[in-house]
Design an enzyme around this catalytic site. Structure first.
Site, PDB file in Angstrom:
ATOM      1  N   SER A 555      53.345  43.527  34.456  1.00 36.64           N
ATOM      2  CA  SER A 555      52.876  43.688  35.835  1.00 36.64           C
ATOM      3  C   SER A 555      53.548  42.659  36.720  1.00 36.64           C
ATOM      4  CB  SER A 555      51.355  43.497  35.898  1.00 36.64           C
ATOM      5  OG  SER A 555      50.913  43.412  37.242  1.00 36.64           O
ATOM      6  N   TYR A 568      43.181  39.373  34.092  1.00 37.81           N
ATOM      7  CA  TYR A 568      44.236  40.386  34.039  1.00 37.81           C
ATOM      8  C   TYR A 568      45.612  39.742  34.200  1.00 37.81           C
ATOM      9  CZ  TYR A 568      47.022  44.477  35.344  1.00 37.81           C
ATOM     10  OH  TYR A 568      47.985  45.449  35.411  1.00 37.81           O
TER      11      TYR A 568
END
Length: 678
Positions: A555, A568
């Site tokens: 990400s 996350y």
């Protein structure tokens, strides 16, 4: 409107071809003669409809028929230059085509056109080939059928064989068909039903004779230590060997594999005669065209240590290659096609089963089916006589036939990822599904792994048949489940080449709201899960010695510090560094490890649909339905990132264009300056 003759022919073909006792996949051909209107003259014309080259009887449609004018085809007899030049006659068939001609005529067209019967079947039934490959097949044919079926000694398929069968039909008006030595059967009739009934009569009569008169143990006594292992042990051992064996079978070019532990294979390998019979090789032309003249057979007991098995297989593989090269050198002439590779298409492991290989899953699976046919043939021949296949020189004439080479040359070029096998985690939806879909579209075989087995299977069905994609359940946080997923991959497709670590989830919370359980959950799925998947897959990749690709869907958050996202983002940073660490470690094995850093993928994303989208929208003060556009507007390109964009990057990283790239992180975020890599 379709001609009734054609309708009846297709129906007959489908019935015969759908039953494996009658013929092997794509084996044999059927035909019908009749009249239709010539579109040029408006007058009736006599035609031959015959299954075209390369088609399958079980799935034959009208488009798979070659259509020829009978008058022109029969006139070829007058210009036939003799058996030494009979290959020229195949090109001559093109000048006999009616209208657009339909499918390309096969080498067996002469058999159908020259025989004076309205309907002709040529099939490759195991029972018929058992007779055809028996040492005393001619006498047995006479004993079983009297003068109702006539023996024809081996002759390579072609125009002369068509003339021979036509002469048999003329000289034996009582006959319903023939046994073609070393090859198969041919039957005929005045009606479609009569031809079909006669084909079945030959097949079933031969089978009944073998069952009633054959030896009870045609393969000889069982050999101690070579019997079938218990199922769980058998499957586990097959999974442990599959990558290594695939690597051997792919020495010349990468292959896709298929595994079966069919009881007939296990019985054959447990019997004393199997080394001799396997070495004799196959006989029917369809058999050795697909599986080479003979298999590679392991000569160790079923429970031999795995390391010993691998070492012995490596030795046998080198011997097999040398033997195949010698076979080619013995028979090749200056104008023979080049050798097509010396690796085995069939590898037999006593107590475990059979691995078969091909350019794609269907080819590999069908190759295995053909060796099962060969086992059935050997069983039948040994039961009533002695198995005696055609001479090696004749096998070579078929395998390296110029006509066969021309057929191979006509095949479409393979797609970029042909022969490659991918395991994609979290692939039942969103980014993972898009990646799996793209890889399959580019020629790869794909295993879709997801927590939800039903959703994984549904996603696989959307992509294609089980020869292209399969769905399995996999919890990436569970080490045993991960190993089971890798085992399933190597068993269903033979090995593994591409691993996409995509499984993930997210909980959008601030530091103070994030619990230890929140932290552990996200790290278990993404950091630990990626580690477990990469570790299990790396064992197989190293064993194969074919290189490979591991891709992490990380990400932009792995390098970008955003609010309320600590668990996350931290686990994505962990994944990003795994890319660098594994690239450094696995490079010596030819395994490339790269990552993709997407920005927020809203549409089609399982993570966003699960509540993450609403929470991120609240953080940024926008409506959830506007979140994708919000993300787009903060990028340099002002474009929303979609799952397909991530899939494009994953595909590119697996291609030869990136053959020298490892340790790379590819941003797919439409340009987020704060996430630029430094």
């Amino acid at each position: 409107m379709t001609n009734k003759t054609v309708t009846d022919l297709i129906a007959r073909s489908n019935r015969l071809g759908s039953d494996p006792k009658n013929t092997n996949y794509a084996g044999g051909n059927t035909s019908a003669k009749g009249t239709d209107v010539d579109p040029v003259t408006g007058k009736p014309v006599e035609l031959l409809w015959v299954k075209g080259s390369g088609g399958d009887l079980g799935t034959l449609t009208e488009s798979g028929l070659a259509v020829l004018r009978l008058d022109r085809m029969r006139s070829l007899v007058d210009v036939y230059p003799g058996v030494e030049r009979e290959d020229e006659m195949v090109a001559a068939f093109d000048f006999c085509l009616h209208g657009r001609g339909g499918a390309a005529p096969s080498i067996d067209t002469a058999m159908h056109g020259l025989v004076d019967a309205a309907h002709v079947d040529h099939l490759h039934p195991d029972s018929g080939i058992a007779l055809a490959t028996s040492a005393d097949g001619e006498a047995l044919t006479k004993q079983i059928f009297g003068d109702r079926v006539v023996w024809i000694p081996w002759r390579r398929p072609g125009f002369q064989l068509g003339l021979d069968i036509a002469e048999i039909k003329r000289g034996n008006p009582q006959a319903i068909g023939t046994i073609l030595g070393g090859h198969g059967i041919t039957a005929w009739g005045d009606t479609s039903d009569e031809a079909e009934a006669r084909s079945l009569e030959i097949i079933d009569t031969a089978q009944r004779y073998i069952e009633a008169n054959g030896a009870s143990a045609p393969f000889g006594a069982p050999v101690a230590g070579y019997g079938a292992l218990p199922e769980a042990q058998r499957v586990s051992r097959a999974a442990a060997l599959a990558p290594f064996v695939r690597g051997l079978a792919s020495a010349d070019r990468p292959q896709v594999g298929h595994f079966t532990d069919d009881p007939r294979v296990l019985e054959f390998l447990a019997s004393e005669k199997h080394p001799r019979l396997a070495a004799l090789g196959t006989s029917c032309p369809d058999h050795f065209l697909r599986i080479k003249v003979k298999p590679l057979v392991l000569d160790l007991p079923a429970d031999a240590p795995i390391d010993d098995v691998k070492a012995r297989l490596a030795e046998l593989h080198q011997a097999y290659r040398a033997d195949y090269q010698a076979y080619y050198d013995r028979h090749a002439s200056p104008d023979s096609p080049a050798i097509r590779g010396a690796d085995p298409a069939i590898v037999l492991i006593p107590g475990v089963g059979m691995f078969s290989y091909g350019k794609d899953k269907q080819t590999a699976r069908v190759a295995g089916e053909f060796y099962l046919n060969a086992i059935n043939v050997m069983r039948g021949a040994e039961a009533i006589s002695t198995y005696a296949p055609i001479e090696e020189s004749e096998k070579f004439r078929i395998e390296y036939w110029a006509l066969e080479e021309a057929k191979l040359a006509r095949m479409p070029q393979p797609k970029p990822l042909a022969t490659r096998i991918a395991l994609v985690t979290g692939a039942a939806s969103g980014i993972g599904k898009a990646i799996a879909t793209r890889l399959a579209a580019e020629g790869a075989c794909v295993v879709i792994a997801d927590l939800d087995a039903a959703k994984a299977q549904a996603a696989a069905e959307e992509i294609g048949s089980t020869d292209v994609a399969v769905g399995i359940a996999a919890d990436v946080t569970d080490e045993r489940a991960v190993q089971a997923a890798v085992d399933a991959t190597v068993l269903v497709f033979g090995g593994i080449d591409i691993v996409v670590n995509n499984a993930g989830l997210s909980l959008s919370k601030s530091l103070l709201e994030t619990t230890a359980a929140d932290w552990d959950l996200q790290h278990n799925v993404m950091a630990r899960g990626s580690f477990l998947v990469s570790k299990a897959a790396a064992r197989a990749l190293i064993d194969q010695k074919l290189g490979g690709d591991i891709i992490y869907i990380s990400s932009k958050n792995s390098v970008f510090a955003g609010p309320n996202n600590i668990a996350y983002s931290a686990t994505k940073a962990d994944q990003a560094h795994q890319v660098r660490l594994l690239a450094a470690e696995l490079g010596e094995h030819g395994v490339k490890v790269n990552g993709i850093n997407p920005d927020g993928v809203v549409r089609g994303s399982g993570i966003f649909a699960g509540g993450w989208g609403a929470k991120r929208a609240a953080v940024y003060g926008v409506d959830e339905e506007d979140l994708g556009e919000f993300y787009a507007q903060r990028t340099l390109l002002k474009r929303e990132v979609l799952p397909e964009n991530i899939a494009n990057a994953a595909f590119a990283l697996c291609t030869s264009d990136f053959s020298h790239t490892t340790g790379l992180h590819v941003p797919v975020d439409a340009g987020v300056a704060a996430a630029f890599l430094r």
